[in-house]
Design an enzyme around this catalytic site. Structure first.
Site: not given
Length: 375
Positions: A93, A71
């Site tokens: 998220h 990420h």
């Protein structure tokens, strides 16, 4: 190396329970850990932890957090959004505190722009509004000529995937899997009067009424504005034929109402000459009512040699065409402002056909105490 990374169960949890009390051992957390898991708990380095069997044990092993997550971090996310400059940003998220900090940073970054930044909770609905300009591509025969600036392009708007195309109705089957169809309608109306009465009435209402004979059956027909065909099918029936569209449907409804009205007002058994005579009497009656109305309004009204009405209003002379309602005058106010609505001369006969001439004249004459003046 063992999974799962949250240390909630499985081989990683079994090894942790056996090794957590020995200071020679180490636990490396390689990625994001969820709030409420054992992995999240040991990152705060508590003195004791609860084992899977419910007992407590001292936490002597070393704990390290090294992110191997794919990420993007805060700096990378900010740079990506700066390039896109979107009107709406939704953060999902992630941990609530971390997303809150990122939201505050983005709000400062996009403070000079009208950017909406949201951090919805799970199952929370989000509404976004987009104002986009839709472009349509002209194809087929419509594309053969380049339109001028401000010119209106008329055709069918077809959506194909995410694109829009404008094409002529005749090109629809060429550039798409769609096709066009025409609906031909026919209605039969009981009628036992003279066909010439219908013809006379239609010409009083519509400007274009053409008489002809049907090629197949040989019966007399009337073509109203080239869209409605009226056929004298038999001595007891009249039929209407037309291709359905909004204007033709409206005209056909008015013709049906006219024929039904004739059925109610004209005797069932009548010679054709008698029917024409009645129509002529109604026409004269309507002209008299019109003349009476104009005299009550303007006073000085005469009939000219050409059949037009000559009206003298405060020295200004105007000639009124009884059929069309058009006015001829040197006075611009009289010329541009018609004395009668153009539809009145054609419809006045139908309004007055059943009224006695004395009563009709009385009803059509308003109570006017002063003459109209035009400057």
């Amino acid at each position: 190396m063992a999974s799962p990374g949250g240390l909630q169960s499985g081989l990683s949890r079994q090894l942790f329970d056996m090794w957590c009390s020995d200071k020679k051992n180490s636990c490396v957390l390689p990625g994001y850990v969820v709030e409420g898991t054992l992995a999240k708990t040991i990152m705060t380095e508590p003195k004791e932890v609860t084992l899977m069997n419910g007992l407590t044990a001292p936490l002597n092993m070393q704990v390290h957090y090294i992110s191997f997550s794919a990420h993007a971090d805060s700096a990378q996310t900010s740079a990506f959004l700066e390039e896109l400059n979107p009107p709406n940003i939704i953060l999902v998220h992630g941990e609530a505190n971390a997303m809150g900090r990122l939201k505050q940073k983005l709000m400062s970054q996009f403070a000079d722009r009208n950017t909406k930044i949201l951090t919805p909770k799970n199952c929370q609905s989000v509404e976004m509004y987009f104002n986009t300009q839709k472009m349509a591509k002209t194809i087929g025969t419509l594309a053969e000529k380049t339109p001028e600036v401000g010119e209106t392009v008329s055709g069918l708007l077809v959506k194909k995937g995410f694109t829009y195309q404008i094409m002529a109705p005749d090109d629809l089957h060429v550039f798409s899997q769609l096709s066009t169809a025409n609906i031909t309608q026919r209605i039969t109306i009981p009628y036992s009067g003279a066909f010439s009465v219908i013809q006379h009435r239609l010409r009083r209402i519509y400007e274009s009424v053409e008489q002809s004979v049907d090629e197949e059956s040989g019966v007399p027909t009337l073509q109203v504005h080239e869209c409605i065909t009226v056929k004298h099918e038999s001595e007891k029936h009249i039929s209407l034929h037309w291709t359905s569209d909004p204007i033709s449907d409206m005209v056909s409804d008015s013709i049906v109402a006219l024929i039904l009205n004739i059925n109610r007002n004209v005797p069932k058994i009548m010679a054709e000459s008698d029917a024409i005579k009645i129509e002529e009497e109604n026409e004269k009656k309507a002209e008299k009512v019109m003349h009476t109305l104009l005299v009550s309004l303007f006073g000085d009204v005469k009939v000219g040699e050409n059949g037009k009405l000559i009206i003298n209003i405060d020295g200004n002379v105007a000639e009124l065409n009884k059929e069309s309602g058009e006015v001829e005058s040197e006075n611009e106010g009289l010329r541009k402002g018609p004395l009668l609505h153009p539809s009145l001369p054609r419809n006045l006969e139908a309004w007055m056909q059943d009224a006695p001439i004395d009563n009709a004249a009385a009803e059509a004459t308003p109570n006017v105490s002063a003459r109209q003046s035009t400057k």
